[in-house]
Structure formats: C-alpha cells, structure tokens
Enzyme design. Structure first.
Site, PDB file in Angstrom:
ATOM      1  N   SER A 124       0.629  -1.197  -0.047  1.00 34.05           N
ATOM      2  CA  SER A 124       0.107  -0.168   0.031  1.00 34.05           C
ATOM      3  C   SER A 124       0.856   1.251  -0.153  1.00 34.05           C
ATOM      4  O   SER A 124       2.016   1.101   0.284  1.00 34.05           O
ATOM      5  CB  SER A 124      -0.912  -0.054   1.256  1.00 34.05           C
ATOM      6  OG  SER A 124      -1.421   1.321   1.272  1.00 34.05           O
ATOM      7  N   TYR A 161      -2.388  -0.896  10.072  1.00 30.80           N
ATOM      8  CA  TYR A 161      -2.388  -1.168   8.583  1.00 30.80           C
ATOM      9  C   TYR A 161      -0.819  -0.913   7.967  1.00 30.80           C
ATOM     10  O   TYR A 161      -0.186  -1.315   7.378  1.00 30.80           O
ATOM     11  CB  TYR A 161      -3.586  -0.524   7.850  1.00 30.80           C
ATOM     12  CG  TYR A 161      -3.833  -0.736   6.709  1.00 30.80           C
ATOM     13  CD1 TYR A 161      -4.008  -2.022   5.957  1.00 30.80           C
ATOM     14  CD2 TYR A 161      -3.347   0.366   5.664  1.00 30.80           C
ATOM     15  CE1 TYR A 161      -4.435  -2.327   4.789  1.00 30.80           C
ATOM     16  CE2 TYR A 161      -3.399  -0.263   4.128  1.00 30.80           C
ATOM     17  CZ  TYR A 161      -3.973  -1.409   3.872  1.00 30.80           C
ATOM     18  OH  TYR A 161      -4.124  -1.616   2.440  1.00 30.80           O
TER      19      TYR A 161
END
Ligand code: NDP
Length: 246
Positions: free
Chosen positions: A141, A155
C-alpha cells in the site's frame, strides 16, 4: 502467443476487488490461475465463470490468511493441479481503523498475521517449487510510505513490513533467476475502499489525479511484473496511487 502462456499463477484473495482483477488479467494473458478466498464463495464462482468463459483454466481454493497451514496447502494444491507454480501474487489483505489508545492485541495479531505472516508463508512455500523465470509479486500500500490520516497505524505498519520482506526475498531468490516485487496502490475502488464512501472525497482531494483507480489498472502492472519483460526488476516497490504520495 499470449505473454503468460504455459505459466501457472496463484493469486491470494482472488474472489473480489484487486485480486479478482488480477486473476482475470493473468488468465487473459494465457496463465492457468489458482486463487484463494476466505469467505466469498459466490464471488469466487463468478470469477471462475469469467475465466472459464474466456477459455482459461482456473481453480478456487478456500484458504484463510489467518491460518499457518492454509497457504502452504494452497501452493501444494496449485502444483498438484497444474504441475508447477511460476507466479505468486500475494494480494489478500485486511484493513481496520483505530487509534493507538484503542487498538486491541487481537487487532494487532490479525493485521500482522493476514497482511504479513501469510505473505511470508506463501512466498516460502512457492519458492521451494519455483524455477528460474518465476515471479513473486506482493500487493502492499502507499500507506507504507506516507500515513496521511489518523487511525491507520497498524495497517501502515503491516504494509511497511512488506518492503523489508520484499527486499530480503529478492536477495535470496535473485541468484536463482526469480524476481520479487511489491506493488503499492493508493485509493482503488473496491469493497475495502469504495469510491462512494463518505471519506472518499477527502482522499481524492489529496491526489494529483483526483479520482480512484481501478483493479484493472493494478492488474496491468502486475501482469507486466509477471511477464518476461520485467526480468531485470527486483526488490522494488512500485507505487500506483494517482499521485497521492508525491
Ligand atoms: P477487498 O476487501 O475488496 O478484497 C479482499 C480480497 O481478499 C477478497 O477476495 C477476500 O476474500 C480476500 N481476503 C480477505 N481477507 C482474507 C483472509 N483472511 N484470507 C484469505 N483471503 C482474504 O480488498 P481490495 O481488493 O481493496 O484489497 C486487495 C489488496 O490491496 C489488500 O492487500 C489491500 O490491503 C491492498 N490495497 C487496497 C487498496 C484500496 O484502496 N482498495 C489500497 C492499497 C492497498 P473473501 O471475501 O473470501 O474473504
């Protein structure tokens, strides 16, 4: 001759979103594709129907990233069904939001097990079968590099961990002719991050190209990394985020 003719791929989390886009693209490029999913049997069946209609061979395997044996088993099933594995795409991932004061230990363990440990386990199992010319591609990401909001610490940590893992595996497998790369998407319109969600306008306002990307765009980059053309590229993290992080 299609680019991935005679290749066998395993994609984790191929029932929905970015993973489903990758399965369809690799199949369209000629690969035989196995993909995993945890819960969405109906969605997995729809992906199989699309690949079969396009004349490709595909199988769906239930394998939850929380488990330590599910992904090694999925690799074995891929090899048993198609005789080999040339391409592993570590795509399945989870996202949850909280602040540092409120995260539970369970959330920490889930995030690391699903987003990082499963990538390690699948890559290890696949590497044991892979020959020269094979590919490991992981979906990270852009939050590995920049955390632009609160509530994303775990995350972001899980996706940053993939940068080091990716580089290390690239060093281990480079001498064997296997490349290992990371793709770091920004906002992509999926169930995880719908372009219609209340927070979406805030994300768009930070992008040089102020709109969400599509699973097909990420799948195009993955198909390039899976192909022979990318053979001199390894250990890299390629960000595709509409200019979010620039
Ligand atoms: P979705 O939630 O839309 O789809 C997730 C896919 O992964 C589904 O096929 C799901 O299958 C599978 N999956 C989820 N949890 C597990 C699990 N525990 N074990 C096995 N499979 C699982 O997510 P996206 O397509 O948006 O995300 C795909 C990847 O891209 C993730 O790694 C995510 O972190 C990353 N990413 C996404 C971005 C975005 O904006 N969408 C941005 C940056 C990165 P099932 O339904 O059967 O559980």
């Amino acid at each position: 001759m299609k680019r991935l003719e005679n290749k066998v791929a395993l994609v984790t989390g191929g029932s929905r979103g970015i993973g489903a886009g990758i399965v369809k693209r690799l199949a369209a490029e000629g690969a035989k594709v196995a993909f995993t999913y945890a819960q969405s049997a109906q969605a997995a069946a729809e992906v199989l129907a699309v690949t079969e209609a396009a004349g490709s061979k595909a199988i769906a395997i239930v394998a939850d990233n929380h488990s330590t044996d599910a992904l090694p088993r999925a690799v074995e099933e891929t090899v048993k069904t198609f005789g080999r594995i040339d391409i592993l795409v570590n795509n399945a991932g989870m996202f949850s939001l909280n602040t540092i004061e409120d995260y539970s230990l369970q959330e920490y363990d889930d995030m690391m097990n699903v987003n990082v440990r499963a990538v390690f386990l699948a890559s290890q199992a696949a590497a044991r079968h892979m020959q020269a010319g094979s590919r490991i591609i992981t979906i990270g990401s852009n939050m590995a590099d920049r955390v632009s909001d609160s509530h994303g610490a775990l995350y972001a940590m899980s996706k940053s961990a993939l940068i080091g893992l990716n580089k290390g595996i690239a060093r281990d497998l480079g001498p064997k002719g296997i490349t290992v790369n990371l793709v770091q998407p920004g906002p992509i319109d999926t169930d995880m991050n719908p372009a219609s969600a209340p927070h979406a306008e805030g994300l768009r306002s930070r992008m040089a190209i102020p709109k969400y990307g599509t699973p097909a765009q990420i799948a195009g980059l993955v198909a390039y990394l899976a192909s022979e053309e990318s053979g001199f590229m390894t250990g890299t993290a390629l960000t595709m985020d509409g200019g979010y992080n620039i």
